[in-house]
Scaffold this motif. Sequence first.
Motif, mmCIF file in Angstrom:
data_model
loop_
_atom_site.group_PDB
_atom_site.id
_atom_site.type_symbol
_atom_site.label_atom_id
_atom_site.label_comp_id
_atom_site.label_asym_id
_atom_site.label_seq_id
_atom_site.Cartn_x
_atom_site.Cartn_y
_atom_site.Cartn_z
ATOM 1 N N PHE A 44 29.451 -11.715 -70.669
ATOM 2 C CA PHE A 44 28.684 -10.696 -69.943
ATOM 3 C C PHE A 44 28.359 -9.483 -70.802
ATOM 4 C CE2 PHE A 44 29.728 -13.002 -66.071
ATOM 5 C CZ PHE A 44 28.513 -12.925 -65.434
ATOM 6 N N TRP A 45 29.230 -9.152 -71.739
ATOM 7 C CA TRP A 45 28.918 -8.005 -72.604
ATOM 8 C C TRP A 45 27.768 -8.339 -73.548
ATOM 9 C CZ3 TRP A 45 34.815 -6.997 -73.327
ATOM 10 C CH2 TRP A 45 35.251 -6.160 -72.298
ATOM 11 N N ALA A 46 27.662 -9.613 -73.968
ATOM 12 C CA ALA A 46 26.501 -10.011 -74.782
ATOM 13 C C ALA A 46 25.227 -9.820 -73.960
ATOM 14 C CB ALA A 46 26.643 -11.461 -75.241
ATOM 15 N N LEU A 47 25.303 -10.183 -72.666
ATOM 16 C CA LEU A 47 24.167 -9.981 -71.762
ATOM 17 C C LEU A 47 23.854 -8.492 -71.599
ATOM 18 C CD1 LEU A 47 22.208 -11.240 -69.505
ATOM 19 C CD2 LEU A 47 24.047 -10.749 -67.918
ATOM 20 N N ALA A 48 24.927 -7.704 -71.434
ATOM 21 C CA ALA A 48 24.742 -6.263 -71.210
ATOM 22 C C ALA A 48 24.104 -5.587 -72.421
ATOM 23 C CB ALA A 48 26.087 -5.604 -70.892
ATOM 24 N N LEU A 49 24.320 -6.140 -73.618
ATOM 25 C CA LEU A 49 23.741 -5.523 -74.816
ATOM 26 C C LEU A 49 22.221 -5.589 -74.800
ATOM 27 C CD1 LEU A 49 26.139 -6.621 -77.713
ATOM 28 C CD2 LEU A 49 25.702 -4.293 -76.938
ATOM 29 N N PHE A 50 21.672 -6.716 -74.268
ATOM 30 C CA PHE A 50 20.198 -6.777 -74.265
ATOM 31 C C PHE A 50 19.578 -6.559 -72.885
ATOM 32 C CE2 PHE A 50 21.555 -11.278 -74.140
ATOM 33 C CZ PHE A 50 20.836 -11.767 -73.068
ATOM 34 N N MET A 51 20.411 -6.314 -71.841
ATOM 35 C CA MET A 51 19.874 -5.943 -70.524
ATOM 36 C C MET A 51 20.293 -4.506 -70.210
ATOM 37 S SD MET A 51 18.305 -8.608 -69.079
ATOM 38 C CE MET A 51 18.478 -8.636 -67.311
ATOM 39 N N LYS A 52 20.293 -3.653 -71.205
ATOM 40 C CA LYS A 52 20.924 -2.344 -71.065
ATOM 41 C C LYS A 52 20.281 -1.463 -69.990
ATOM 42 C CE LYS A 52 18.299 -0.731 -75.063
ATOM 43 N NZ LYS A 52 18.330 -0.012 -76.321
ATOM 44 N N GLU A 53 18.974 -1.537 -69.861
ATOM 45 C CA GLU A 53 18.303 -0.620 -68.936
ATOM 46 C C GLU A 53 18.751 -0.832 -67.498
ATOM 47 O OE1 GLU A 53 16.578 1.956 -69.760
ATOM 48 O OE2 GLU A 53 16.886 1.410 -71.849
ATOM 49 N N ASP A 54 18.914 -2.117 -67.123
ATOM 50 C CA ASP A 54 19.277 -2.459 -65.753
ATOM 51 C C ASP A 54 20.576 -1.781 -65.333
ATOM 52 O OD1 ASP A 54 17.250 -3.862 -64.710
ATOM 53 O OD2 ASP A 54 18.254 -5.799 -64.649
ATOM 54 N N TYR A 55 21.633 -2.005 -66.095
ATOM 55 C CA TYR A 55 22.945 -1.469 -65.718
ATOM 56 C C TYR A 55 22.953 0.054 -65.789
ATOM 57 C CZ TYR A 55 24.721 -6.230 -65.883
ATOM 58 O OH TYR A 55 24.928 -7.559 -65.628
ATOM 59 N N HIS A 56 22.225 0.583 -66.765
ATOM 60 C CA HIS A 56 22.183 2.038 -66.926
ATOM 61 C C HIS A 56 21.511 2.686 -65.720
ATOM 62 C CE1 HIS A 56 22.606 5.594 -69.374
ATOM 63 N NE2 HIS A 56 21.391 5.951 -69.030
ATOM 64 N N LYS A 57 20.377 2.110 -65.298
ATOM 65 C CA LYS A 57 19.644 2.657 -64.158
ATOM 66 C C LYS A 57 20.479 2.614 -62.884
ATOM 67 C CE LYS A 57 15.791 0.356 -64.001
ATOM 68 N NZ LYS A 57 14.486 -0.180 -63.634
ATOM 69 N N ALA A 58 21.242 1.534 -62.722
ATOM 70 C CA ALA A 58 22.024 1.348 -61.495
ATOM 71 C C ALA A 58 23.304 2.182 -61.505
ATOM 72 C CB ALA A 58 22.369 -0.125 -61.320
ATOM 73 N N GLY A 59 23.635 2.754 -62.659
ATOM 74 C CA GLY A 59 24.850 3.561 -62.737
ATOM 75 C C GLY A 59 26.126 2.747 -62.718
ATOM 76 N N VAL A 60 26.016 1.449 -63.015
ATOM 77 C CA VAL A 60 27.217 0.614 -63.092
ATOM 78 C C VAL A 60 27.905 0.910 -64.418
ATOM 79 C CG1 VAL A 60 28.074 -1.761 -63.183
ATOM 80 C CG2 VAL A 60 26.173 -1.191 -61.685
ATOM 81 N N PRO A 61 29.210 1.261 -64.373
ATOM 82 C CA PRO A 61 29.873 1.664 -65.621
ATOM 83 C C PRO A 61 30.184 0.485 -66.535
ATOM 84 C CG PRO A 61 31.459 1.650 -63.839
ATOM 85 C CD PRO A 61 30.130 1.302 -63.222
ATOM 86 N N MET A 62 29.134 -0.146 -67.041
ATOM 87 C CA MET A 62 29.363 -1.216 -68.010
ATOM 88 C C MET A 62 29.857 -0.577 -69.304
ATOM 89 S SD MET A 62 28.869 -4.265 -66.882
ATOM 90 C CE MET A 62 28.385 -5.444 -68.140
ATOM 91 N N LEU A 63 30.578 -1.358 -70.063
ATOM 92 C CA LEU A 63 31.156 -0.851 -71.314
ATOM 93 C C LEU A 63 30.082 -0.259 -72.221
ATOM 94 C CD1 LEU A 63 34.084 -0.923 -72.424
ATOM 95 C CD2 LEU A 63 33.374 -2.881 -73.797
ATOM 96 N N THR A 64 28.892 -0.872 -72.188
ATOM 97 C CA THR A 64 27.790 -0.375 -73.022
ATOM 98 C C THR A 64 27.399 1.048 -72.644
ATOM 99 O OG1 THR A 64 26.399 -1.536 -71.442
ATOM 100 C CG2 THR A 64 26.690 -2.568 -73.588
ATOM 101 N N VAL A 65 27.575 1.392 -71.357
ATOM 102 C CA VAL A 65 27.180 2.717 -70.876
ATOM 103 C C VAL A 65 28.296 3.734 -71.114
ATOM 104 C CG1 VAL A 65 26.444 4.034 -68.840
ATOM 105 C CG2 VAL A 65 25.718 1.652 -69.116
ATOM 106 N N THR A 66 29.536 3.342 -70.830
ATOM 107 C CA THR A 66 30.643 4.307 -70.877
ATOM 108 C C THR A 66 31.208 4.499 -72.287
ATOM 109 O OG1 THR A 66 32.224 2.559 -70.397
ATOM 110 C CG2 THR A 66 31.363 3.787 -68.513
ATOM 111 N N HIS A 67 31.328 3.422 -73.055
ATOM 112 C CA HIS A 67 31.968 3.521 -74.370
ATOM 113 C C HIS A 67 31.005 3.339 -75.528
ATOM 114 C CE1 HIS A 67 35.455 3.190 -71.826
ATOM 115 N NE2 HIS A 67 36.263 3.355 -72.847
ATOM 116 N N GLY A 68 29.754 3.052 -75.193
ATOM 117 C CA GLY A 68 28.771 2.906 -76.262
ATOM 118 C C GLY A 68 28.666 1.473 -76.742
#
Lengths: 64, 324
Positions: free
Chosen positions: B203-227
Amino acid sequence: MSFRTEHEIHRRRFGRNLGVGLTLVAFIAIVFGLTVVKVTNVGPIQGFDHVVRPELMPAEEGGN
Amino acid sequence: MSDATINHGGTGPRNAASVPAGPGVKEAGFGDYVALLKPRVMSLVVFTALVGLLVAPVGVHPFVGMSAILFIALGAGASGALNMWWDADIDAVMKRTQGRPVPAGLVEPGEALAVGLALSGIAVVMLALASNLLAAGLLAFTIFFYAVVYSMWLKRSTPQNIVIGGAAGAFPPMIGWAVATGGVGIESLLMFAIIFMWTPPHFWALALFMKEDYHKAGVPMLTVTHGRPATRTHILVYTVLLVPFAIGAGFTSIGGPVYLALSAMLNLGFLIGAWRIWRRDEAMAEADGYRVEKQVFRFSLYYLFLHFAAFLVEAALRSPAGGV
């Protein structure tokens, strides 16, 4: 003579009702099938109370 | 759906013909209720639960086995409906999930809740009747874990949501094993561990290239919170931790030479992929459109499928008809 004009919403509702109906039929078939399997594979029981009857076990050969 | 969308009687101001037809009509079809159950997730659940059932050392009657798999899938679908009920607000924000029945306005949130609760009860009770209480208890815990622990609690509160929530997806092979054996074994625990440890890098591999989705929704994915660099490191660490569980399963009663050979190749491939992700920075990823991240994500799907397929092959080779 048509009393009501057929509409997209009627078609969807019919599809939904048909889906629910078929799901219920499938569920009944599964419960029936499970019942048959459980009753026929459970071993020496008598049907009316599902209590194990030792006297229905095959007689042991030989023994002492 | 709502009855307010249509007037059945001929006396009202609107008859059926006056209701606009076409894509704008908000009337759910049967398929929309099926979509609530997340059929794609169910297919993975069916496959892994089936493997857990078939590789167990105890056989079950085919009809009981088929029914058990069906009720496990139904339970997974029920937890999907509960997830859609709870997450309707963030599903409406994310492009990937905007078309789901609740945010699309086809199914009301209350209906999704009712469907989820009703199917959960039916699935657990029927699994208990078809197999045993342990399998049913594990299914009930899985539904609770996914709907309450993951969806309601972890998903919006911690970047470790994927790590802990991944347990919900890891239970099906354990449930399948429990249906056959009535217990828990090292083999079923290792099958659990493989999916549990595989989920974060996937899922983190997915989150790396679907970054806008999780960021917009405010879901604290690791990509958003820890970079994103930290996420790349996490992918590598979890992939390294996954390897001993995947290889270790090959030395239990469900493994064998075919499994071990395949697992060695797949783990090597996954490790190389995770290493390549770790070595890259955002500029490199942006430059080639996240090519490596997308490759690793796709590879991870094959990784899991082929591991469980190899368990099946080993079981077939062990069976009296398949052995030599």
